[in-house]
Design a protein around this motif. Structure first.
Motif, PDB file in Angstrom:
ATOM      1  N   TYR A  76      -3.995  -6.179  10.709  1.00  0.00           N
ATOM      2  CA  TYR A  76      -2.788  -5.267  10.559  1.00  0.00           C
ATOM      3  C   TYR A  76      -2.360  -4.498   9.607  1.00  0.00           C
ATOM      4  O   TYR A  76      -1.898  -3.449   9.770  1.00  0.00           O
ATOM      5  CB  TYR A  76      -1.692  -6.077  11.010  1.00  0.00           C
ATOM      6  N   VAL A  77      -2.822  -4.995   8.420  1.00  0.00           N
ATOM      7  CA  VAL A  77      -2.286  -4.334   7.172  1.00  0.00           C
ATOM      8  C   VAL A  77      -3.261  -3.165   7.049  1.00  0.00           C
ATOM      9  O   VAL A  77      -2.831  -1.880   6.692  1.00  0.00           O
ATOM     10  CB  VAL A  77      -2.706  -5.366   6.026  1.00  0.00           C
ATOM     11  N   ASP A  78      -4.449  -3.125   7.411  1.00  0.00           N
ATOM     12  CA  ASP A  78      -5.547  -1.996   7.555  1.00  0.00           C
ATOM     13  C   ASP A  78      -4.660  -0.891   8.419  1.00  0.00           C
ATOM     14  O   ASP A  78      -4.781   0.364   8.027  1.00  0.00           O
ATOM     15  CB  ASP A  78      -6.724  -2.091   7.910  1.00  0.00           C
ATOM     16  N   THR A  79      -4.263  -1.205   9.604  1.00  0.00           N
ATOM     17  CA  THR A  79      -3.932  -0.401  10.408  1.00  0.00           C
ATOM     18  C   THR A  79      -2.596   0.285   9.833  1.00  0.00           C
ATOM     19  O   THR A  79      -2.457   1.455  10.046  1.00  0.00           O
ATOM     20  CB  THR A  79      -3.463  -1.096  11.818  1.00  0.00           C
ATOM     21  N   PHE A  80      -1.633  -0.549   9.157  1.00  0.00           N
ATOM     22  CA  PHE A  80      -0.350   0.021   8.557  1.00  0.00           C
ATOM     23  C   PHE A  80      -0.994   0.893   7.457  1.00  0.00           C
ATOM     24  O   PHE A  80      -0.263   1.957   7.429  1.00  0.00           O
ATOM     25  CB  PHE A  80       0.342  -1.201   8.121  1.00  0.00           C
ATOM     26  N   ASN A  81      -1.894   0.503   6.688  1.00  0.00           N
ATOM     27  CA  ASN A  81      -2.303   1.453   5.625  1.00  0.00           C
ATOM     28  C   ASN A  81      -2.618   2.830   6.151  1.00  0.00           C
ATOM     29  O   ASN A  81      -2.436   3.752   5.439  1.00  0.00           O
ATOM     30  CB  ASN A  81      -3.336   0.835   4.909  1.00  0.00           C
TER      31      ASN A  81
ATOM     32  N   LEU B 217       0.357 -13.487   1.873  1.00  0.00           N
ATOM     33  CA  LEU B 217       1.410 -12.778   1.173  1.00  0.00           C
ATOM     34  C   LEU B 217       1.766 -11.373   1.707  1.00  0.00           C
ATOM     35  O   LEU B 217       2.607 -10.825   1.361  1.00  0.00           O
ATOM     36  CB  LEU B 217       0.674 -12.280  -0.416  1.00  0.00           C
ATOM     37  N   LEU B 218       0.894 -11.148   2.846  1.00  0.00           N
ATOM     38  CA  LEU B 218       0.838  -9.434   3.229  1.00  0.00           C
ATOM     39  C   LEU B 218       1.665  -9.886   4.936  1.00  0.00           C
ATOM     40  O   LEU B 218       1.452  -8.800   5.557  1.00  0.00           O
ATOM     41  CB  LEU B 218      -0.414  -8.922   3.604  1.00  0.00           C
ATOM     42  N   HIS B 219       1.994 -11.211   5.118  1.00  0.00           N
ATOM     43  CA  HIS B 219       2.424 -11.494   6.403  1.00  0.00           C
ATOM     44  C   HIS B 219       3.785 -10.454   6.800  1.00  0.00           C
ATOM     45  O   HIS B 219       4.005  -9.994   7.935  1.00  0.00           O
ATOM     46  CB  HIS B 219       2.924 -12.710   6.938  1.00  0.00           C
ATOM     47  N   GLY B 220       4.324  -9.859   5.697  1.00  0.00           N
ATOM     48  CA  GLY B 220       5.503  -9.275   6.058  1.00  0.00           C
ATOM     49  C   GLY B 220       5.022  -7.668   6.621  1.00  0.00           C
ATOM     50  O   GLY B 220       5.530  -6.975   7.272  1.00  0.00           O
ATOM     51  N   VAL B 221       3.848  -7.086   5.838  1.00  0.00           N
ATOM     52  CA  VAL B 221       3.341  -6.005   6.279  1.00  0.00           C
ATOM     53  C   VAL B 221       2.877  -6.078   7.767  1.00  0.00           C
ATOM     54  O   VAL B 221       2.980  -5.135   8.562  1.00  0.00           O
ATOM     55  CB  VAL B 221       2.170  -5.598   5.191  1.00  0.00           C
TER      56      VAL B 221
END
Ligand SMILES: [Fe+2]
Ligand SMILES: [Fe+2]
Length: 196
Positions: free
Chosen positions: A63-68, A87-91
């Protein structure tokens, strides 16, 4: 409102976590107007800030990659955070909301992304999400109770914000854990605003 919780329950199965999300949302809405924060935005951030919390580490990173790749903003200290994907669950939560319901409000996206670690230069909505997540009454921890009192009885926004960092950092140090520099930067800024 039922449809809001329905989306939450699509991703969260733990009843305590759902209760925490609803409680955070309701308390954020209750005190939002006093702090000149939009109450609907406050409720939204409270309800959905943890929607990605039950994803696996690999799912969070995807999900973080997609967001980035969306290029909304760059995530500070990403390499450090990738070592501890939770730590990245918010992103991941923000990305779920972008893909599920087309969330586009950058202030809300930032508030949800930064609720775990804090950061410097946050908006009032982001600060409010960061501290209300820590202190909503279902937390019941003595440090959370203190911050909740400062925020809702003493009505001291800046002091509650500083003390949220204080207790979070203290817990990390007491448990010999690493600290993300973003949290230290948020603490230093809060300290300059609210002394001592
Ligand atoms: Fe969280
Ligand atoms: Fe939370």
């Amino acid at each position: 409102m039922d449809s809001d919780v329905k989306l939450l329950k699509k991703y969260l199965k733990n009843k305590n976590r759902i209760s925490h999300s609803v409680s955070t949302a309701e308390y954020m809405r209750s005190f939002a107007t006093f702090y000149s924060i939009d109450k609907n935005n406050a409720y939204f951030c409270g309800l959905y800030h943890d929607i990605g919390k039950e994803l696996s580490g690999d799912e969070i990173l995807a999900y973080v990659d997609t967001f980035n790749n969306r290029g909304i903003f760059s995530i500070d200290y990403l390499d450090f955070k990738k070592k501890y994907p939770s730590l990245l669950h918010g992103v991941a939560s923000a990305e779920i909301l972008i893909s599920e319901i087309g969330l586009s409000d950058k202030d809300i996206i930032t508030a949800i992304c930064s609720h775990t670690l804090g950061a410097r230069g946050l908006s009032r909505l982001s600060k409010y999400t960061f501290m209300m997540d820590f202190c909503e009454p279902l937390r019941r921890h003595e440090d959370s109770v203190k911050v909740f009192k400062i925020l809702t009885s003493d009505k001291n926004f800046d002091r509650a914000y500083l003390m949220t960092y204080h207790y979070q950092l203290k817990e990390l140090l007491d448990n010999y854990k690493e600290i993300c520099l973003e949290t230290v930067e948020g603490y230093n800024e809060a300290k300059m605003i609210s002394c001592p």
